[in-house]
Design an enzyme around this catalytic site. Sequence first.
Site, PDB file in Angstrom:
ATOM      1  N   GLY A   1      -2.425  -5.635  -2.858  1.00 35.04           N
ATOM      2  CA  GLY A   1      -1.744  -5.102  -1.685  1.00 35.04           C
ATOM      3  C   GLY A   1      -2.299  -3.759  -1.257  1.00 35.04           C
ATOM      4  O   GLY A   1      -2.436  -3.473  -0.053  1.00 35.04           O
ATOM      5  N   ASP A   2      -2.621  -2.918  -2.236  1.00 34.10           N
ATOM      6  CA  ASP A   2      -3.235  -1.622  -1.923  1.00 34.10           C
ATOM      7  C   ASP A   2      -4.596  -1.825  -1.263  1.00 34.10           C
ATOM      8  O   ASP A   2      -4.985  -1.080  -0.357  1.00 34.10           O
ATOM      9  CB  ASP A   2      -3.413  -0.804  -3.208  1.00 34.10           C
ATOM     10  CG  ASP A   2      -2.145  -0.739  -4.032  1.00 34.10           C
ATOM     11  OD1 ASP A   2      -1.055  -0.708  -3.437  1.00 34.10           O
ATOM     12  OD2 ASP A   2      -2.247  -0.742  -5.276  1.00 34.10           O
TER      13      ASP A   2
END
Length: 306
Positions: A250-251
Site C-alpha cells: 500500500g505504501d
Amino acid sequence: MIYTVTFNPSLDLTMDVPDCREGSVNRAVSENILPGGKGINVSIVLGNLGMETTALGFTAGFVGKEIERRLSGSGVRTDFIELSEGTSRINVLVRADRETKVNGCGPEITEKALGLFYEKIDRLSDGDTLVLAGSIPSSISDSIYEDIMKRLSGRGVMIAVDATGDLLMNVLPLHPFVIKPNHHELGEIFGVSIKSWEEAVPYARKVQEMGARNVIVSMGSLGAMMVAEDGKIYHDTAVKGKVVNTVGAGDSFLAGFLFGCKTFGDYEKAFYIGNCTGGASAQSESLAKKEDVIRFLRLSGRDYLG
C-alpha cells in the site's frame, strides 16, 4: 521535494520457519532485514523510481543508527532527529503455515524532540509534498497530523495522509491532497462491508465531501479504485502474479501515485503507475524496483515510463 514522516521507524526482521512449533526452539530457513515504517517505505520506493526524497522522523540507539545506515545505502536522504534515550523498534514477522508478527514499542518522543521536528517541518514551502503515514507512538498526541497540517496551511505544500481512525478523520476538514484507506478501513468509517470497487465509490465520495481532494482505495487482490478531485473515477485489477509479501504494498502504491503526479501531472497515469508499483512490491521480498514497475505497466498496455 517529497518529504515523508515516520514517527516510529523500525528494522523489520522476517523469518521463514516452515515447521514452527509453539513452545519449542525453532530454526529459520531464511531471513531478511529491512528498514520499516510506512513513510520510510514511501521514501525507499520513490528513490527506487528515481525521485529525490527526504525521510523525516525519530531514531534512537543502535537500531536507529542501522536504520539510517541502510536508508543511506539505498540512496534515501534522511533528516531524522536522534533521541538520546531508548532504542528504535525491531519488528519480527514469522512466516509459517500462518504469519505471526510482533512489533516493538520504540522510544518515547519528548516535547523537546517534537519541537526540533517542527523546526524541520517549518522549512517546507510551495511545491513541496509531505507524506504523513502510519500510526504514532503513545507519547505523541493523536492530533499530531492535524497539528502539522494546520501549521503548513497556506504554504502550498501538498499533503498525503495514509492513516486510520481519528488520525485520518481529524485531517479531512484541512483538505489533504490525497488519502489512501484500504476497503476495510473505508468500510469501518461508515460501518459497512465493502467487497468491490463499485461498492467503494459512494463511500469514497462521502469522504471526499468531508474534505479529501483525492481518495484512493486499495483493495488487495481486488485491485484498487480512485475518486479524483475532478470527479473522474479510475479502477484497475490487481497486478497478476504470485504474491510474495504484502508488507509495504500500500505504501508503494502511494509512492507510485505521487511519482506519477510529479512526473506527469495526470491523475489517470498516476493511478495506474501506483497500482503497478504496489503490485511490484507485493511480488517481491523487498520493495518495488523501477524495472518491475515498467514491466507491469507494459503488460497492462500502459508504457508510461518508456
